[in-house]
Each structure stands twice: as structure tokens, then as C-alpha cells.
Design a protein around this motif. Sequence first.
Motif, PDB file in Angstrom:
ATOM      1  N   TYR A  49      34.888  19.140  56.150  1.00 40.65           N
ATOM      2  CA  TYR A  49      34.042  17.992  55.862  1.00 40.65           C
ATOM      3  C   TYR A  49      34.173  16.923  56.932  1.00 40.65           C
ATOM      4  CZ  TYR A  49      33.208  20.043  51.339  1.00 40.65           C
ATOM      5  OH  TYR A  49      32.821  20.896  50.351  1.00 40.65           O
ATOM      6  N   GLN A  50      33.047  16.298  57.240  1.00 38.45           N
ATOM      7  CA  GLN A  50      32.985  15.178  58.173  1.00 38.45           C
ATOM      8  C   GLN A  50      32.285  14.037  57.468  1.00 38.45           C
ATOM      9  OE1 GLN A  50      34.458  14.832  60.962  1.00 38.45           O
ATOM     10  NE2 GLN A  50      35.089  16.925  61.286  1.00 38.45           N
ATOM     11  N   PRO A  51      32.701  12.839  57.583  1.00 45.75           N
ATOM     12  CA  PRO A  51      33.835  12.386  58.371  1.00 45.75           C
ATOM     13  C   PRO A  51      35.158  12.628  57.649  1.00 45.75           C
ATOM     14  CG  PRO A  51      32.816  10.521  57.293  1.00 45.75           C
ATOM     15  CD  PRO A  51      31.991  11.723  56.954  1.00 45.75           C
ATOM     16  N   GLU A  52      36.239  12.716  58.410  1.00 45.87           N
ATOM     17  CA  GLU A  52      37.571  12.881  57.838  1.00 45.87           C
ATOM     18  C   GLU A  52      38.200  11.536  57.504  1.00 45.87           C
ATOM     19  OE1 GLU A  52      39.825  15.271  60.557  1.00 45.87           O
ATOM     20  OE2 GLU A  52      38.741  17.081  60.010  1.00 45.87           O
ATOM     21  N   ASN A  53      37.661  10.473  58.067  1.00 49.27           N
ATOM     22  CA  ASN A  53      38.104   9.106  57.780  1.00 49.27           C
ATOM     23  C   ASN A  53      36.908   8.337  57.239  1.00 49.27           C
ATOM     24  OD1 ASN A  53      40.910   9.077  58.861  1.00 49.27           O
ATOM     25  ND2 ASN A  53      39.839   9.663  60.728  1.00 49.27           N
TER      26      ASN A  53
ATOM     27  N   GLY B 129      33.449  14.259  40.361  1.00 52.02           N
ATOM     28  CA  GLY B 129      33.698  13.921  38.966  1.00 52.02           C
ATOM     29  C   GLY B 129      35.074  13.357  38.675  1.00 52.02           C
ATOM     30  N   ARG B 130      35.897  13.176  39.694  1.00 50.77           N
ATOM     31  CA  ARG B 130      37.217  12.594  39.454  1.00 50.77           C
ATOM     32  C   ARG B 130      37.299  11.224  40.105  1.00 50.77           C
ATOM     33  NH1 ARG B 130      41.579  14.881  43.662  1.00 50.77           N
ATOM     34  NH2 ARG B 130      40.126  15.216  45.344  1.00 50.77           N
ATOM     35  N   THR B 131      38.005  10.324  39.436  1.00 47.64           N
ATOM     36  CA  THR B 131      38.180   8.964  39.921  1.00 47.64           C
ATOM     37  C   THR B 131      39.494   8.873  40.681  1.00 47.64           C
ATOM     38  OG1 THR B 131      36.935   8.125  38.039  1.00 47.64           O
ATOM     39  CG2 THR B 131      38.306   6.546  39.217  1.00 47.64           C
ATOM     40  N   ILE B 132      39.428   8.249  41.856  1.00 49.05           N
ATOM     41  CA  ILE B 132      40.580   8.168  42.745  1.00 49.05           C
ATOM     42  C   ILE B 132      40.773   6.710  43.146  1.00 49.05           C
ATOM     43  CG2 ILE B 132      41.505   8.926  44.963  1.00 49.05           C
ATOM     44  CD1 ILE B 132      39.084  11.156  44.520  1.00 49.05           C
ATOM     45  N   ALA B 133      42.001   6.225  43.062  1.00 46.20           N
ATOM     46  CA  ALA B 133      42.312   4.868  43.509  1.00 46.20           C
ATOM     47  C   ALA B 133      42.379   4.861  45.035  1.00 46.20           C
ATOM     48  CB  ALA B 133      43.639   4.401  42.913  1.00 46.20           C
ATOM     49  N   ALA B 134      41.648   3.941  45.647  1.00 48.16           N
ATOM     50  CA  ALA B 134      41.624   3.824  47.104  1.00 48.16           C
ATOM     51  C   ALA B 134      42.223   2.473  47.493  1.00 48.16           C
ATOM     52  CB  ALA B 134      40.195   3.936  47.615  1.00 48.16           C
ATOM     53  N   PRO B 135      42.827   2.356  48.665  1.00 49.15           N
ATOM     54  CA  PRO B 135      42.911   3.339  49.740  1.00 49.15           C
ATOM     55  C   PRO B 135      43.859   4.490  49.389  1.00 49.15           C
ATOM     56  CG  PRO B 135      44.019   1.295  50.378  1.00 49.15           C
ATOM     57  CD  PRO B 135      43.431   1.072  49.036  1.00 49.15           C
ATOM     58  N   ALA B 136      43.547   5.660  49.963  1.00 44.01           N
ATOM     59  CA  ALA B 136      44.346   6.853  49.680  1.00 44.01           C
ATOM     60  C   ALA B 136      43.985   7.962  50.659  1.00 44.01           C
ATOM     61  CB  ALA B 136      44.091   7.331  48.258  1.00 44.01           C
ATOM     62  N   ILE B 137      44.865   8.933  50.721  1.00 39.60           N
ATOM     63  CA  ILE B 137      44.565  10.189  51.402  1.00 39.60           C
ATOM     64  C   ILE B 137      44.427  11.214  50.289  1.00 39.60           C
ATOM     65  CG2 ILE B 137      45.397  11.969  52.977  1.00 39.60           C
ATOM     66  CD1 ILE B 137      46.949   9.749  54.439  1.00 39.60           C
ATOM     67  N   ILE B 138      43.262  11.847  50.209  1.00 41.05           N
ATOM     68  CA  ILE B 138      42.991  12.753  49.096  1.00 41.05           C
ATOM     69  C   ILE B 138      42.776  14.180  49.591  1.00 41.05           C
ATOM     70  CG2 ILE B 138      41.980  10.912  47.688  1.00 41.05           C
ATOM     71  CD1 ILE B 138      39.210  12.109  48.377  1.00 41.05           C
ATOM     72  N   ASP B 139      43.014  15.127  48.703  1.00 46.55           N
ATOM     73  CA  ASP B 139      42.713  16.532  48.974  1.00 46.55           C
ATOM     74  C   ASP B 139      41.332  16.833  48.416  1.00 46.55           C
ATOM     75  OD1 ASP B 139      44.987  17.571  50.317  1.00 46.55           O
ATOM     76  OD2 ASP B 139      46.097  17.515  48.441  1.00 46.55           O
TER      77      ASP B 139
ATOM     78  N   SER C 176      43.217  27.666  57.348  1.00 43.47           N
ATOM     79  CA  SER C 176      43.123  26.233  57.072  1.00 43.47           C
ATOM     80  C   SER C 176      43.404  25.868  55.622  1.00 43.47           C
ATOM     81  CB  SER C 176      41.716  25.727  57.416  1.00 43.47           C
ATOM     82  OG  SER C 176      41.476  25.872  58.780  1.00 43.47           O
ATOM     83  N   GLY C 177      43.463  26.832  54.758  1.00 43.17           N
ATOM     84  CA  GLY C 177      43.659  26.542  53.345  1.00 43.17           C
ATOM     85  C   GLY C 177      42.350  26.228  52.649  1.00 43.17           C
TER      86      GLY C 177
ATOM     87  N   ILE D 109      41.229  13.970  53.311  1.00 48.09           N
ATOM     88  CA  ILE D 109      40.286  12.940  53.736  1.00 48.09           C
ATOM     89  C   ILE D 109      40.976  11.592  53.536  1.00 48.09           C
ATOM     90  CG2 ILE D 109      38.043  11.850  53.283  1.00 48.09           C
ATOM     91  CD1 ILE D 109      37.601  14.630  54.306  1.00 48.09           C
ATOM     92  N   ASN D 110      40.947  10.758  54.568  1.00 47.59           N
ATOM     93  CA  ASN D 110      41.560   9.440  54.519  1.00 47.59           C
ATOM     94  C   ASN D 110      40.506   8.417  54.087  1.00 47.59           C
ATOM     95  OD1 ASN D 110      43.370   7.307  54.894  1.00 47.59           O
ATOM     96  ND2 ASN D 110      42.809   7.086  57.042  1.00 47.59           N
ATOM     97  N   ILE D 111      40.746   7.748  52.955  1.00 43.57           N
ATOM     98  CA  ILE D 111      39.824   6.726  52.467  1.00 43.57           C
ATOM     99  C   ILE D 111      40.481   5.366  52.645  1.00 43.57           C
ATOM    100  CG2 ILE D 111      38.509   5.872  50.499  1.00 43.57           C
ATOM    101  CD1 ILE D 111      38.674   8.706  49.347  1.00 43.57           C
ATOM    102  N   THR D 112      39.845   4.513  53.428  1.00 38.82           N
ATOM    103  CA  THR D 112      40.314   3.140  53.605  1.00 38.82           C
ATOM    104  C   THR D 112      39.257   2.205  53.030  1.00 38.82           C
ATOM    105  OG1 THR D 112      39.369   3.017  55.825  1.00 38.82           O
ATOM    106  CG2 THR D 112      41.671   3.686  55.661  1.00 38.82           C
ATOM    107  N   THR D 113      39.651   0.946  52.862  1.00 39.31           N
ATOM    108  CA  THR D 113      38.731  -0.032  52.299  1.00 39.31           C
ATOM    109  C   THR D 113      38.668  -1.258  53.196  1.00 39.31           C
ATOM    110  OG1 THR D 113      40.469  -1.041  50.968  1.00 39.31           O
ATOM    111  CG2 THR D 113      39.214   0.718  49.927  1.00 39.31           C
ATOM    112  N   GLU D 114      37.595  -2.030  53.049  1.00 41.00           N
ATOM    113  CA  GLU D 114      37.465  -3.297  53.761  1.00 41.00           C
ATOM    114  C   GLU D 114      38.622  -4.204  53.351  1.00 41.00           C
ATOM    115  OE1 GLU D 114      35.098  -4.319  55.979  1.00 41.00           O
ATOM    116  OE2 GLU D 114      34.084  -2.387  55.916  1.00 41.00           O
ATOM    117  N   ARG D 115      39.269  -4.802  54.293  1.00 39.06           N
ATOM    118  CA  ARG D 115      40.353  -5.756  54.051  1.00 39.06           C
ATOM    119  C   ARG D 115      41.444  -5.192  53.128  1.00 39.06           C
ATOM    120  NH1 ARG D 115      35.573  -7.652  53.921  1.00 39.06           N
ATOM    121  NH2 ARG D 115      35.338  -7.858  51.683  1.00 39.06           N
ATOM    122  N   SER D 116      41.639  -3.886  53.129  1.00 43.41           N
ATOM    123  CA  SER D 116      42.664  -3.196  52.321  1.00 43.41           C
ATOM    124  C   SER D 116      42.578  -3.521  50.831  1.00 43.41           C
ATOM    125  CB  SER D 116      44.068  -3.518  52.842  1.00 43.41           C
ATOM    126  OG  SER D 116      44.199  -3.053  54.157  1.00 43.41           O
TER     127      SER D 116
END
Length: 102
Positions: free
Chosen positions: A88-92, A24-34, A2-3, A8-15
Motif C-alpha cells: 500500500y502507498q502511501p506508507e506514511n 471497520g476497526r477504530t485505531i488511536a492515532a498517531p500510531a504505526i498499524i499493521d 513480505s508477509g 503504515i505510519n499514521i501521524t497527525t497535525e500538531r501530534s
Amino acid sequence: LSGDSQKINITTERSEKCNVVLDGRTIAAPAIIDVERENKDKILTVEGCPTEQTLLHKEINAVFFVNILSGGVFGSTTDYASGSMWKYQPENVKVDCNPPKK
């Protein structure tokens, strides 16, 4: 098999666009992250709103058992040492960038 990371798919309310913090890292969402697989749960937090959190719960990846059958002790030891035996769960994950004020 599996590597050592999982998507993980991160979505937001109303996009809406917002930042989330994971490991410890900041990620712009919505996004698919590793997400690096590890033997620990992780918490995803909406930046600027510490009460808006999502638990990414670790559990044993079913592929780990396939690897035991095909790779024996060597394969399962490698998966354990590298963290690949976890998923990890959830994946979405859906986050609310502007939760209601209390």
C-alpha cells in the motif's frame, strides 16, 4: 517474503490524538498499524469526519517478482493467494484531526 501485512505510519497535525477507521476497526492515532495485504484499495477515515479520507492505493510489491525468480510458480501463486504480492502507498499518512469547518 513480505508477509501478509504491512506497517503504515499514521501521524497527525500538531501530534493531536484522534481515532481513525480502517477496515471497520477504530485505531488511536498517531500510531504505526499493521494493514492486511489484499487485492483492493483501502480508505482510511478520521472518525467523526467522513470527508477527511486517505486512499491507501494497492500496487504490486517488487518482492513478488523476486519470489517468482526464486520460488517459481509455487512462490508466486502463494503470494497471490495470500495477498502478499500487494503493498500500500502511501506508507506514511498524515491526517488532520480537526479539519476546518466549511
